[in-house]
Scaffold this motif. Structure first.
Motif, PDB file in Angstrom:
ATOM      1  N   UNK A  13     -11.356 -29.516  25.807  1.00  0.00           N
ATOM      2  CA  UNK A  13     -11.653 -30.954  25.892  1.00  0.00           C
ATOM      3  C   UNK A  13     -13.021 -31.315  25.307  1.00  0.00           C
ATOM      4  N   UNK A  14     -13.919 -30.354  25.219  1.00  0.00           N
ATOM      5  CA  UNK A  14     -15.252 -30.665  24.669  1.00  0.00           C
ATOM      6  C   UNK A  14     -15.502 -29.964  23.320  1.00  0.00           C
ATOM      7  N   UNK A  15     -14.508 -29.219  22.840  1.00  0.00           N
ATOM      8  CA  UNK A  15     -14.742 -28.355  21.670  1.00  0.00           C
ATOM      9  C   UNK A  15     -15.143 -29.142  20.413  1.00  0.00           C
TER      10      UNK A  15
ATOM     11  N   UNK B  50      -7.721 -26.302  16.271  1.00  0.00           N
ATOM     12  CA  UNK B  50      -7.540 -27.716  15.881  1.00  0.00           C
ATOM     13  C   UNK B  50      -8.757 -28.540  16.301  1.00  0.00           C
ATOM     14  N   UNK B  51      -9.207 -28.306  17.526  1.00  0.00           N
ATOM     15  CA  UNK B  51     -10.356 -29.065  18.045  1.00  0.00           C
ATOM     16  C   UNK B  51     -11.625 -28.727  17.244  1.00  0.00           C
ATOM     17  N   UNK B  52     -11.776 -27.447  16.876  1.00  0.00           N
ATOM     18  CA  UNK B  52     -12.942 -27.052  16.074  1.00  0.00           C
ATOM     19  C   UNK B  52     -12.898 -27.774  14.726  1.00  0.00           C
ATOM     20  N   UNK B  53     -11.688 -27.814  14.131  1.00  0.00           N
ATOM     21  CA  UNK B  53     -11.511 -28.508  12.853  1.00  0.00           C
ATOM     22  C   UNK B  53     -11.831 -29.998  12.958  1.00  0.00           C
ATOM     23  N   UNK B  54     -11.502 -30.586  14.120  1.00  0.00           N
ATOM     24  CA  UNK B  54     -11.813 -32.021  14.325  1.00  0.00           C
ATOM     25  C   UNK B  54     -13.320 -32.237  14.298  1.00  0.00           C
ATOM     26  N   UNK B  55     -14.050 -31.327  14.945  1.00  0.00           N
ATOM     27  CA  UNK B  55     -15.522 -31.432  14.954  1.00  0.00           C
ATOM     28  C   UNK B  55     -16.085 -31.297  13.555  1.00  0.00           C
ATOM     29  N   UNK B  56     -15.534 -30.363  12.789  1.00  0.00           N
ATOM     30  CA  UNK B  56     -15.983 -30.146  11.405  1.00  0.00           C
ATOM     31  C   UNK B  56     -15.682 -31.394  10.571  1.00  0.00           C
ATOM     32  N   UNK B  57     -14.458 -31.924  10.697  1.00  0.00           N
ATOM     33  CA  UNK B  57     -14.060 -33.081   9.880  1.00  0.00           C
ATOM     34  C   UNK B  57     -14.968 -34.273  10.165  1.00  0.00           C
ATOM     35  N   UNK B  58     -15.290 -34.470  11.450  1.00  0.00           N
ATOM     36  CA  UNK B  58     -16.147 -35.606  11.821  1.00  0.00           C
ATOM     37  C   UNK B  58     -17.560 -35.432  11.245  1.00  0.00           C
TER      38      UNK B  58
ATOM     39  N   UNK C 217     -30.814  -6.347  11.555  1.00  0.00           N
ATOM     40  CA  UNK C 217     -29.982  -6.893  10.467  1.00  0.00           C
ATOM     41  C   UNK C 217     -28.518  -7.003  10.881  1.00  0.00           C
ATOM     42  N   UNK C 218     -28.309  -7.251  12.156  1.00  0.00           N
ATOM     43  CA  UNK C 218     -26.963  -7.488  12.679  1.00  0.00           C
ATOM     44  C   UNK C 218     -26.868  -8.991  12.989  1.00  0.00           C
ATOM     45  N   UNK C 219     -25.848  -9.638  12.432  1.00  0.00           N
ATOM     46  CA  UNK C 219     -25.676 -11.076  12.660  1.00  0.00           C
ATOM     47  C   UNK C 219     -25.187 -11.323  14.086  1.00  0.00           C
ATOM     48  N   UNK C 220     -25.425 -12.527  14.608  1.00  0.00           N
ATOM     49  CA  UNK C 220     -25.011 -12.855  15.978  1.00  0.00           C
ATOM     50  C   UNK C 220     -24.219 -14.165  15.992  1.00  0.00           C
ATOM     51  N   UNK C 221     -23.343 -14.286  16.985  1.00  0.00           N
ATOM     52  CA  UNK C 221     -22.506 -15.485  17.103  1.00  0.00           C
ATOM     53  C   UNK C 221     -22.409 -15.902  18.575  1.00  0.00           C
ATOM     54  N   UNK C 222     -23.552 -16.217  19.214  1.00  0.00           N
ATOM     55  CA  UNK C 222     -23.505 -16.571  20.634  1.00  0.00           C
ATOM     56  C   UNK C 222     -22.639 -17.811  20.878  1.00  0.00           C
ATOM     57  N   UNK C 223     -22.022 -17.805  22.051  1.00  0.00           N
ATOM     58  CA  UNK C 223     -21.216 -18.966  22.477  1.00  0.00           C
ATOM     59  C   UNK C 223     -21.929 -19.658  23.624  1.00  0.00           C
ATOM     60  N   UNK C 224     -21.928 -20.986  23.635  1.00  0.00           N
ATOM     61  CA  UNK C 224     -22.372 -21.699  24.828  1.00  0.00           C
ATOM     62  C   UNK C 224     -21.653 -23.039  24.941  1.00  0.00           C
ATOM     63  N   UNK C 225     -21.252 -23.366  26.168  1.00  0.00           N
ATOM     64  CA  UNK C 225     -20.693 -24.697  26.432  1.00  0.00           C
ATOM     65  C   UNK C 225     -21.802 -25.669  26.841  1.00  0.00           C
TER      66      UNK C 225
END
Ligand SMILES: NC(=O)C1=CN([C@@H]2O[C@H](COP(=O)(O)OP(=O)(O)OC[C@H]3O[C@@H](n4cnc5c(N)ncnc54)[C@H](OP(=O)(O)O)[C@@H]3O)[C@@H](O)[C@H]2O)C=CC1
Ligand SMILES: O=C1CO[C@H](CO)[C@@H](O)[C@@H]1O
Length: 290
Positions: free
Chosen positions: A28-30, A55-63, A266-274
């Motif tokens: 709902x917040x993605x 789909x929700x991630x794509x909506x954020x990108x499109x906006x 030299x290791x990339x990171x991809x932290x997640x947070x809500x």
């Protein structure tokens, strides 16, 4: 806005050293989370079909693109091939479905999520996929990893994906892959944090020009929200004495210390947070040794 350095991939493309992980990002917040992440400076998004929020991630990108915050070519969108789509004839159709869900015509990186092939489940019957098949069982498929990798190479040669990734592969599987691949993978994604340093695997990848991305950089913290036993039986890295001392010394948070520990290797990171504030703070860790 913190400027995030790029890692050079072995095909000449570049990948941001810090990105945003999408597993367990609430549906709902993605879209708003992704939009806000772009606003504060994230350019890499790490998705997967089993996260159930493409789909929700794509909506954020499109906006964000519509509002002029960013152009598609400035983003680095990562997605993953789920285990139940390893049969070679399933790889292209599912990749195309995922591209349609995101609303983009290529992925910057598409990753074999696990070197584990499971029985196909028709996405029209159940989607997002999970470890279980339609009967609720975990059922292997006979799809050989060579065939799955060749199907990934076809996506690459067709321009649907700009880089090939593997995830949860060990050194032996990478050496095996080298015997049959046409294109060496550009990236490996693995669990990596001070409880799981993976020194030899990281060195093997460096020697092959394979960029390494860490997942679960905060260790057991990721499993707290899943209420898993591993998160309860182990000291959280945020409570670790050494991590806390370094954080105090540098006036940073323990989370920032853990992320910086990886990027310094030299290791990339991809932290997640809500959480908006933690999401922004996690980006501010990327000073990189020259
Ligand atoms: N290839 C693979 O098999 C896997 C890939 N991944 C990828 O890696 C990404 C990151 O890994 P993940 O396992 O999600 O875990 P992370 O290491 O990113 O940890 C996430 C947890 O840490 C909390 N957190 C985030 N930032 C902070 C902070 N600054 N201070 C305190 N707590 C914080 C989050 O809570 P809150 O949201 O409340 O802030 C959440 O509970 C995933 O989202 C996914 O994209 C993950 C696992 C496996
Ligand atoms: O990437 C992911 C995070 O880890 C989970 C397993 O613990 C996976 O199921 C999921 O695909």
């Amino acid at each position: 806005m913190p400027s995030v350095p790029n890692v050079k991939l072995n095909n000449g493309k570049e990948m941001p050293l810090v990105g945003f992980g999408l597993w367990k990002v609430n549906n709902d917040t993605c879209a708003d989370t992704v939009y806000n992440a772009i606003k504060v400076g994230y350019r890499l998004f790490d998705g997967a079909c089993d996260y159930g929020n493409e789909k929700e991630s794509g909506e954020g990108v499109a906006r964000a693109i519509k509002d002029g915050l960013v152009k598609r070519e400035e983003l680095f969108i990562v997605s993953k091939l789920w285990n139940s789509f390893h049969d070679k004839e399933q790889v292209k159709p599912i990749c195309k479905k995922q591209l349609a869900d995101w609303g983009v015509d290529y992925f910057d990186l598409y990753v074999i999520h696990f070197p584990i092939a499971l029985k196909y489940v028709d996405p029209k019957v159940r989607y997002p996929p999970s470890w279980q098949d339609a009967d609720g069982k975990i059922t292997p498929s006979k799809a050989p990893i060579q065939d799955t990798y060749a199907a990934m190479e076809e996506l690459y040669d067709d321009g649907l994906i700009k880089a090939i990734g593997i995830s949860n592969f060990n050194g032996a599987l990478i050496l095996d892959l080298e015997r049959y691949c046409k294109h060496v993978p550009q990236a490996l994604q693995i669990e990596h944090h001070p409880y799981l340093v993976q020194k030899d695997l990281v060195e093997l990848c460096k020697s092959r020009g394979i960029a390494v991305t860490a997942y679960s950089s905060f260790g057991p913290q990721s499993f707290v929200e899943l209420d898993m036993a591993s998160a309860k039986s182990t000291e959280l890295l945020f409570d670790n004495k050494t991590v806390k001392e370094i954080a105090e010394k540098h006036k940073k948070s323990p989370a920032q210390v853990l992320l910086r520990w990886a990027t310094q290797r030299e290791v990339a990171v991809i932290p997640k947070s809500n959480n908006k504030d933690r999401l922004a703070a996690n980006l501010d860790v990327s000073r990189y040794p020259s």
